[in-house]
Design a protein around this motif. Structure first.
Motif, short mmCIF file in Angstrom:
data_model
loop_
_atom_site.label_atom_id
_atom_site.label_comp_id
_atom_site.label_asym_id
_atom_site.label_seq_id
_atom_site.Cartn_x
_atom_site.Cartn_y
_atom_site.Cartn_z
N GLY A 1 0.80 -1.21 0.00
CA GLY A 1 0.00 0.00 0.00
C GLY A 1 0.83 1.26 0.00
O GLY A 1 2.06 1.24 -0.06
N ARG A 2 0.13 2.37 0.08
CA ARG A 2 0.77 3.69 0.01
C ARG A 2 -0.11 4.69 0.73
O ARG A 2 -1.33 4.66 0.61
N ALA A 3 0.50 5.57 1.50
CA ALA A 3 -0.25 6.61 2.20
C ALA A 3 -0.71 7.67 1.21
O ALA A 3 -0.04 7.96 0.22
N GLN A 4 -1.87 8.26 1.49
CA GLN A 4 -2.31 9.44 0.74
C GLN A 4 -1.96 10.66 1.57
O GLN A 4 -2.46 10.84 2.68
N LEU A 5 -1.09 11.51 1.02
CA LEU A 5 -0.60 12.68 1.77
C LEU A 5 -1.39 13.94 1.47
O LEU A 5 -1.52 14.81 2.32
N PHE A 6 -1.90 14.06 0.24
CA PHE A 6 -2.62 15.27 -0.16
C PHE A 6 -3.88 14.88 -0.93
O PHE A 6 -3.89 13.90 -1.67
N GLU A 7 -4.92 15.67 -0.75
CA GLU A 7 -6.14 15.45 -1.53
C GLU A 7 -5.98 15.94 -2.96
O GLU A 7 -6.59 15.38 -3.88
N ASN A 8 -5.17 16.97 -3.16
CA ASN A 8 -4.92 17.48 -4.50
C ASN A 8 -4.13 16.45 -5.30
O ASN A 8 -3.03 16.07 -4.90
N PRO A 9 -4.66 15.97 -6.43
CA PRO A 9 -3.98 14.90 -7.17
C PRO A 9 -2.62 15.30 -7.73
O PRO A 9 -1.72 14.47 -7.86
N GLU B 1 5.22 3.86 8.13
CA GLU B 1 3.99 3.09 8.02
C GLU B 1 3.99 2.20 6.77
O GLU B 1 3.48 1.07 6.78
N TYR B 2 4.58 2.72 5.68
CA TYR B 2 4.64 1.98 4.42
C TYR B 2 6.10 1.92 3.93
O TYR B 2 6.46 2.55 2.93
N PRO B 3 6.96 1.19 4.62
CA PRO B 3 8.39 1.19 4.28
C PRO B 3 8.71 0.54 2.93
O PRO B 3 9.82 0.73 2.42
N LYS B 4 7.78 -0.19 2.34
CA LYS B 4 8.03 -0.84 1.05
C LYS B 4 7.50 -0.03 -0.14
O LYS B 4 7.54 -0.50 -1.27
N ASP B 5 7.03 1.17 0.13
CA ASP B 5 6.56 2.04 -0.96
C ASP B 5 7.78 2.60 -1.68
O ASP B 5 8.40 3.57 -1.24
N VAL C 1 21.57 3.49 -1.13
CA VAL C 1 21.55 2.54 -0.01
C VAL C 1 20.14 2.38 0.53
O VAL C 1 19.68 1.26 0.81
N HIS C 2 19.44 3.50 0.69
CA HIS C 2 18.08 3.46 1.24
C HIS C 2 17.16 2.63 0.35
O HIS C 2 16.34 1.84 0.85
N TYR C 3 17.31 2.78 -0.95
CA TYR C 3 16.47 2.02 -1.87
C TYR C 3 16.81 0.53 -1.80
O TYR C 3 15.90 -0.32 -1.74
N ILE C 4 18.09 0.20 -1.80
CA ILE C 4 18.51 -1.20 -1.74
C ILE C 4 17.97 -1.86 -0.48
O ILE C 4 17.47 -2.99 -0.50
N VAL C 5 18.05 -1.16 0.65
CA VAL C 5 17.60 -1.70 1.93
C VAL C 5 16.11 -2.04 1.89
O VAL C 5 15.68 -3.08 2.40
N HIS C 6 15.32 -1.16 1.30
CA HIS C 6 13.87 -1.34 1.33
C HIS C 6 13.33 -2.19 0.18
O HIS C 6 12.24 -2.76 0.29
N ALA C 7 14.05 -2.25 -0.92
CA ALA C 7 13.52 -2.91 -2.11
C ALA C 7 13.98 -4.36 -2.27
O ALA C 7 13.36 -5.12 -3.00
#
Length: 204
Positions: free
Chosen positions: A7-15, A99-103, A150-156
């Motif tokens: 999943g993925r958090a919604q941060l803004f209502e504006n698309p 909350e969504y570390p795999k996004d 590094v951050h991407y490798i760790v999470h992906a």
């Protein structure tokens, strides 16, 4: 806040704003490596720095970035959420990532935002380092690009069977065991120096 692997958090209502919060990791990494190389080239070609100075100030800039990364992660991204506004800001900046570390689309700041920060740091460091700013900021930007990698490798990906494994473990402890330790992502240096290294068992 319990991590959600899907999943993925919604941060803004504006698309439009919502779409701007997502970016493919290759875009900012490419942008900042190119800018870092360009700054070194410009500084050398216009005699602001020589080769030895370029190397030295580049390394200094990289070290400065690791400290900035640590301080921002510890004190900005994990700020006290004692007011509704601070709680909202913290969630937009970083809480959604916990909350969504795999996004994968939210593992980097939007390039427009990070470019604004880079421009601000250039002028700040120019006041401090003068003509050597080209080496320093090149190191800072390269450090940021390596942090993103590094951050991407760790999470992906699963734990790698190389030197990155220790960074993978370090950041995973921050996400899944104790968010108040292990603030360094690209390097545990400042966690060692400032007392936020996680306590790990012999089996870890």
């Amino acid at each position: 806040m319990k991590p959600n692997h899907k999943g993925r958090a919604q941060l803004f209502e504006n698309p439009i704003l919502e779409k701007m919060t997502r970016t493919h990791i290759a875009l900012p990494i490419s942008i900042f490596i190119i800018i870092a190389i360009g700054m070194l080239y410009y500084g050398l070609m216009h005699s602001f720095i020589n080769l030895v100075q370029a190397i030295g100030f580049f390394v200094l800039g990289w070290l400065i970035f690791t400290l900035l990364e640590y301080l921002a992660h510890r004190y900005v991204f994990h700020m006290e959420t004692d007011t509704p506004l601070k709680a909202k800001l913290q969630y937009v900046f970083h809480g959604n990532h916990h909350e969504y570390p795999k996004d994968k689309k939210r593992l980097a700041m939007p390039p427009v935002v990070s470019l604004l920060y880079a421009t601000m740091f250039f002028f700040i460091f120019e006041l401090i380092f003068g003509q050597y700013v080209f080496g320093v900021v090149a190191g800072v930007l390269f450090g940021y690009a390596m942090y993103l990698f590094v951050h991407y490798i760790v999470h992906a990906y699963a734990p790698p069977k190389n030197f990155l494994k220790q960074l993978w473990i370090h950041h995973s402890i921050h996400h899944y065991k104790d968010p108040e330790v292990a603030f360094g992502v690209s390097s545990p240096l400042w966690d060692y120096l400032l007392g936020t290294m996680p306590k790990r068992s012999n089996k870890a």
